[in-house]
Design an enzyme around this catalytic site. Sequence first.
Site, PDB file in Angstrom:
ATOM      1  N   SER A  42       0.813  -0.959   0.122  1.00 54.42           N
ATOM      2  CA  SER A  42      -0.019  -0.113  -0.064  1.00 54.42           C
ATOM      3  C   SER A  42       1.024   1.153  -0.028  1.00 54.42           C
ATOM      4  O   SER A  42       0.957   1.727   0.880  1.00 54.42           O
ATOM      5  CB  SER A  42      -0.899   0.053   1.283  1.00 54.42           C
ATOM      6  OG  SER A  42      -0.174   0.179   2.328  1.00 54.42           O
ATOM      7  N   HIS A 155      -3.171  -6.137   2.788  1.00 54.87           N
ATOM      8  CA  HIS A 155      -2.259  -7.153   3.128  1.00 54.87           C
ATOM      9  C   HIS A 155      -2.962  -8.506   3.376  1.00 54.87           C
ATOM     10  O   HIS A 155      -2.444  -9.407   3.976  1.00 54.87           O
ATOM     11  CB  HIS A 155      -1.748  -6.681   4.396  1.00 54.87           C
ATOM     12  CG  HIS A 155      -0.667  -5.586   4.398  1.00 54.87           C
ATOM     13  ND1 HIS A 155      -0.018  -4.974   5.559  1.00 54.87           N
ATOM     14  CD2 HIS A 155      -0.227  -4.846   3.144  1.00 54.87           C
ATOM     15  CE1 HIS A 155       0.580  -3.823   4.906  1.00 54.87           C
ATOM     16  NE2 HIS A 155       0.406  -3.780   3.634  1.00 54.87           N
ATOM     17  N   GLN A 163      -6.143  -1.603   7.536  1.00 56.71           N
ATOM     18  CA  GLN A 163      -5.097  -2.555   6.924  1.00 56.71           C
ATOM     19  C   GLN A 163      -4.496  -3.127   8.220  1.00 56.71           C
ATOM     20  O   GLN A 163      -4.115  -4.390   8.291  1.00 56.71           O
ATOM     21  CB  GLN A 163      -3.937  -1.808   6.352  1.00 56.71           C
ATOM     22  CG  GLN A 163      -2.915  -2.480   6.056  1.00 56.71           C
ATOM     23  CD  GLN A 163      -1.843  -1.467   5.020  1.00 56.71           C
ATOM     24  OE1 GLN A 163      -2.012  -1.220   4.126  1.00 56.71           O
ATOM     25  NE2 GLN A 163      -0.904  -0.988   6.038  1.00 56.71           N
ATOM     26  N   GLU A 164      -4.246  -2.762   9.457  1.00 53.54           N
ATOM     27  CA  GLU A 164      -3.671  -3.145  10.634  1.00 53.54           C
ATOM     28  C   GLU A 164      -4.438  -2.801  11.920  1.00 53.54           C
ATOM     29  O   GLU A 164      -4.761  -1.570  11.975  1.00 53.54           O
ATOM     30  CB  GLU A 164      -2.102  -2.651  10.592  1.00 53.54           C
ATOM     31  CG  GLU A 164      -1.463  -2.722   9.352  1.00 53.54           C
ATOM     32  CD  GLU A 164      -0.056  -2.119   9.344  1.00 53.54           C
ATOM     33  OE1 GLU A 164       0.143  -1.620  10.372  1.00 53.54           O
ATOM     34  OE2 GLU A 164       0.391  -2.035   8.055  1.00 53.54           O
ATOM     35  N   GLU A 205       1.949  -9.565   7.044  1.00 52.87           N
ATOM     36  CA  GLU A 205       2.719  -9.292   8.253  1.00 52.87           C
ATOM     37  C   GLU A 205       2.533 -10.085   9.449  1.00 52.87           C
ATOM     38  O   GLU A 205       2.829  -9.673  10.729  1.00 52.87           O
ATOM     39  CB  GLU A 205       2.484  -7.934   8.602  1.00 52.87           C
ATOM     40  CG  GLU A 205       2.566  -6.874   7.181  1.00 52.87           C
ATOM     41  CD  GLU A 205       2.736  -5.315   7.580  1.00 52.87           C
ATOM     42  OE1 GLU A 205       2.076  -5.072   8.897  1.00 52.87           O
ATOM     43  OE2 GLU A 205       2.987  -4.578   6.627  1.00 52.87           O
ATOM     44  N   ASP A 242      -3.711   1.169  11.619  1.00 55.15           N
ATOM     45  CA  ASP A 242      -3.398   1.496  10.341  1.00 55.15           C
ATOM     46  C   ASP A 242      -4.406   1.654   9.658  1.00 55.15           C
ATOM     47  O   ASP A 242      -4.845   0.658   9.013  1.00 55.15           O
ATOM     48  CB  ASP A 242      -1.968   1.187   9.965  1.00 55.15           C
ATOM     49  CG  ASP A 242      -1.431   1.752   8.749  1.00 55.15           C
ATOM     50  OD1 ASP A 242      -2.184   2.703   8.208  1.00 55.15           O
ATOM     51  OD2 ASP A 242      -0.556   1.320   8.238  1.00 55.15           O
ATOM     52  N   GLU A 293      -2.819   5.521  12.649  1.00 55.94           N
ATOM     53  CA  GLU A 293      -2.043   5.979  11.518  1.00 55.94           C
ATOM     54  C   GLU A 293      -2.643   5.874  10.148  1.00 55.94           C
ATOM     55  O   GLU A 293      -3.861   5.108   9.975  1.00 55.94           O
ATOM     56  CB  GLU A 293      -1.031   4.709  11.222  1.00 55.94           C
ATOM     57  CG  GLU A 293      -0.014   5.006  10.186  1.00 55.94           C
ATOM     58  CD  GLU A 293       0.928   3.782   9.856  1.00 55.94           C
ATOM     59  OE1 GLU A 293       1.291   2.892  11.051  1.00 55.94           O
ATOM     60  OE2 GLU A 293       1.292   3.208   9.011  1.00 55.94           O
ATOM     61  N   ASP A 320       2.014   8.268   7.502  1.00 60.76           N
ATOM     62  CA  ASP A 320       2.816   7.091   6.926  1.00 60.76           C
ATOM     63  C   ASP A 320       2.736   7.862   5.296  1.00 60.76           C
ATOM     64  O   ASP A 320       3.497   8.580   4.849  1.00 60.76           O
ATOM     65  CB  ASP A 320       2.255   5.867   7.072  1.00 60.76           C
ATOM     66  CG  ASP A 320       2.802   4.794   6.155  1.00 60.76           C
ATOM     67  OD1 ASP A 320       3.703   5.050   5.317  1.00 60.76           O
ATOM     68  OD2 ASP A 320       2.480   3.626   5.844  1.00 60.76           O
ATOM     69  N   LYS A 345      10.013   4.968   7.046  1.00 59.95           N
ATOM     70  CA  LYS A 345      10.440   3.819   6.227  1.00 59.95           C
ATOM     71  C   LYS A 345      11.579   4.142   5.360  1.00 59.95           C
ATOM     72  O   LYS A 345      11.345   5.171   4.656  1.00 59.95           O
ATOM     73  CB  LYS A 345       9.054   3.346   5.457  1.00 59.95           C
ATOM     74  CG  LYS A 345       8.108   2.802   6.153  1.00 59.95           C
ATOM     75  CD  LYS A 345       6.895   2.786   5.267  1.00 59.95           C
ATOM     76  CE  LYS A 345       5.488   1.922   5.650  1.00 59.95           C
ATOM     77  NZ  LYS A 345       4.525   2.171   4.921  1.00 59.95           N
ATOM     78  N   HIS A 373       8.717  -1.567   9.077  1.00 57.31           N
ATOM     79  CA  HIS A 373       9.166  -2.538   8.240  1.00 57.31           C
ATOM     80  C   HIS A 373       8.219  -2.164   6.987  1.00 57.31           C
ATOM     81  O   HIS A 373       7.294  -1.095   7.092  1.00 57.31           O
ATOM     82  CB  HIS A 373       8.947  -3.807   8.637  1.00 57.31           C
ATOM     83  CG  HIS A 373       7.247  -4.064   8.914  1.00 57.31           C
ATOM     84  ND1 HIS A 373       6.746  -5.396   9.206  1.00 57.31           N
ATOM     85  CD2 HIS A 373       6.418  -3.141   9.129  1.00 57.31           C
ATOM     86  CE1 HIS A 373       5.287  -5.290   9.463  1.00 57.31           C
ATOM     87  NE2 HIS A 373       5.220  -3.860   9.344  1.00 57.31           N
ATOM     88  N   ARG A 374       8.327  -2.847   5.871  1.00 62.14           N
ATOM     89  CA  ARG A 374       7.111  -2.869   4.846  1.00 62.14           C
ATOM     90  C   ARG A 374       6.413  -4.430   4.602  1.00 62.14           C
ATOM     91  O   ARG A 374       6.977  -5.226   5.288  1.00 62.14           O
ATOM     92  CB  ARG A 374       8.061  -2.856   3.420  1.00 62.14           C
ATOM     93  CG  ARG A 374       8.790  -1.519   3.218  1.00 62.14           C
ATOM     94  CD  ARG A 374       8.098  -0.366   3.686  1.00 62.14           C
ATOM     95  NE  ARG A 374       6.595  -0.020   2.827  1.00 62.14           N
ATOM     96  CZ  ARG A 374       6.480   0.822   1.967  1.00 62.14           C
ATOM     97  NH1 ARG A 374       7.470   1.836   1.626  1.00 62.14           N
ATOM     98  NH2 ARG A 374       5.087   1.048   1.270  1.00 62.14           N
ATOM     99  N   SER A 375       5.613  -4.395   4.259  1.00 56.12           N
ATOM    100  CA  SER A 375       4.764  -5.490   4.073  1.00 56.12           C
ATOM    101  C   SER A 375       5.397  -6.748   3.358  1.00 56.12           C
ATOM    102  O   SER A 375       5.438  -7.993   3.672  1.00 56.12           O
ATOM    103  CB  SER A 375       3.317  -5.573   3.453  1.00 56.12           C
ATOM    104  OG  SER A 375       3.478  -4.723   2.301  1.00 56.12           O
ATOM    105  N   LYS A 396       7.429  -0.700  14.282  1.00 57.22           N
ATOM    106  CA  LYS A 396       6.321  -1.610  13.846  1.00 57.22           C
ATOM    107  C   LYS A 396       6.859  -2.580  12.860  1.00 57.22           C
ATOM    108  O   LYS A 396       7.445  -2.057  11.947  1.00 57.22           O
ATOM    109  CB  LYS A 396       5.039  -1.196  13.530  1.00 57.22           C
ATOM    110  CG  LYS A 396       5.033  -0.162  12.272  1.00 57.22           C
ATOM    111  CD  LYS A 396       3.477  -0.073  11.804  1.00 57.22           C
ATOM    112  CE  LYS A 396       3.560   0.479  10.151  1.00 57.22           C
ATOM    113  NZ  LYS A 396       2.179   0.423   9.666  1.00 57.22           N
TER     114      LYS A 396
HETATM  115  P1  PGA Z   1       3.033  -1.429   3.107  1.00 57.91           P
HETATM  116  O1  PGA Z   1       2.455  -1.416   4.335  1.00 57.91           O
HETATM  117  O2  PGA Z   1       4.295  -1.880   3.343  1.00 57.91           O
HETATM  118  O3  PGA Z   1       2.283  -2.521   2.364  1.00 57.91           O
HETATM  119  O4  PGA Z   1       3.218  -0.301   2.471  1.00 57.91           O
HETATM  120  C1  PGA Z   1       2.907  -0.826   5.679  1.00 57.91           C
HETATM  121  C2  PGA Z   1       2.218   0.332   6.071  1.00 57.91           C
HETATM  122  O5  PGA Z   1       1.243   0.787   5.586  1.00 57.91           O
HETATM  123  O6  PGA Z   1       2.450   0.647   7.135  1.00 57.91           O
HETATM  124 ZN    ZN Z   2       0.918   2.542   7.078  1.00 59.41          ZN
END
Ligand code: PGA
Ligand code: ZN
Length: 438
Positions: A42, A155, A163-164, A205, A242, A293, A320, A345, A373-375, A396
């Site tokens: 994403s 994800h 997403q999270e 993740e 998130d 987030e 983000d 990131k 991290h990244r997914s 995270k």
């Molecule tokens: P991504 O997701 O690594 O797929 O961008 C992580 C996030 O959105 O924090």
């Molecule tokens: Zn994010």
Amino acid sequence: MTTIESIRALEILDSRGHPTIAVRVRLTGGIIGTAAVPSGASTGAFEAIERRDGNKKRYGGKGVLDVVASVNTEINECLKGFSIFDQTGIDNRLIALDGSDNKSRLGANAILGTSLACARAAAQTLGIELYRYLGGAGPVIMPCPMFNVLNGGAHADNSIDFQEFMIRPHGAPSFAEALRWGVETYQALRTLLKKKGRIISVGDEGGFAPNLASDDEALDLLVDAITQAGYKPGAEISIGLDCAASELYDEKEKRYIEKKRRERKEKYESRTTDEQIAYLQHLVSRYPIDSIEDGLSEKDWDGWHTLTKTLGTSIQIVGDDLFVTNPKFLERGIAEKSANAILIKLNQIGTLTETIQTIQRARRVGWRTVVSHRSGETEDTFIADLSVGLSCGQIKTGAPCRSERTAKYNRLLFIEDIENGNSTFLDTNREQLAVSKR
Ligand code: PGA
Ligand code: ZN
């Protein structure tokens, strides 16, 4: 003087089975530093560009052989003979060599891999830990981990649009204990899901990815899991979201749409910015949520100001996609009081130097920083050292599950052990929030 002798890259795989690059920097004297680059799903619209071959005959177009070639030729020649201790000089050379404003020519993956491998080689030359090379001799602050235990959005193949759903064991006395609390809660969640007859397969993740009826069901499950594991929701372990709301935003309609539910022909919501903020406010009032987030889209800057004014006095509002770790967008966010925290990131901006610049700028205005991290990840643990070296306070890196995630948590265990009782675990909720009065 120790200088760069040669730089070589290799096409390797990330945790989704897609190609990515690893870089090896060899120094005069024989020391070798390596690094591997992650990949998001994403991604923010203004991230530095991850370059891929686009040759559909290899890895569906996702190959990175051109990126590898750029490292082995242009980058290798450009940095050969350069001092390994001049990280800023190395990164500036890479930026100049690329010549574009978003690292699209060489690729942010080529540039970042080289940048990080150089830092590793420098630390090894000095015979010190990477976090010490990055952060110096000061006292060590261990980050509060944020475990993404329920996965949705891009994800997971389920109908959850956020997403999270993360748990934050901020009340723990040490990193090792925070990790244990997180794992026990994760296992309690697994038991609860099993009892309810839900699937317990995991998302990208490492968090569980069941089909749930609503965000409330997800949050109720988290509160139950925290309680079942023997911890106090809010006081000891809180919840972070998130929303990755850029993925939900319809720019034309200016509405937030639960797109996955719509696609699955389930009942879905479509909200204006004000309604989305009111919805988040409602969730915060009902559940022990203290971090949100990307509650709004990267295209909705005015909304971010309102969101921060509304909720930013009491909880962490993390940008983000909005900031993409870029000093330029962070500056706008500071001026417009758009958030009170930033996600960090490395591959969003593409060099170690610019990442550090962004972290330092955020800290100077009292914003919190969350290393991420990244997914799509690799077994590389650079971000663990970055979070400690720069005293970021939070990290995270997924659920305590899947080796590419636990590698980072395990590295943090090692760091805490190396510090032998002299490090401090950051209880983020005791840290002042940079509050917007306007
Ligand atoms: P991504 O997701 O690594 O797929 O961008 C992580 C996030 O959105 O924090
Ligand atoms: Zn994010």
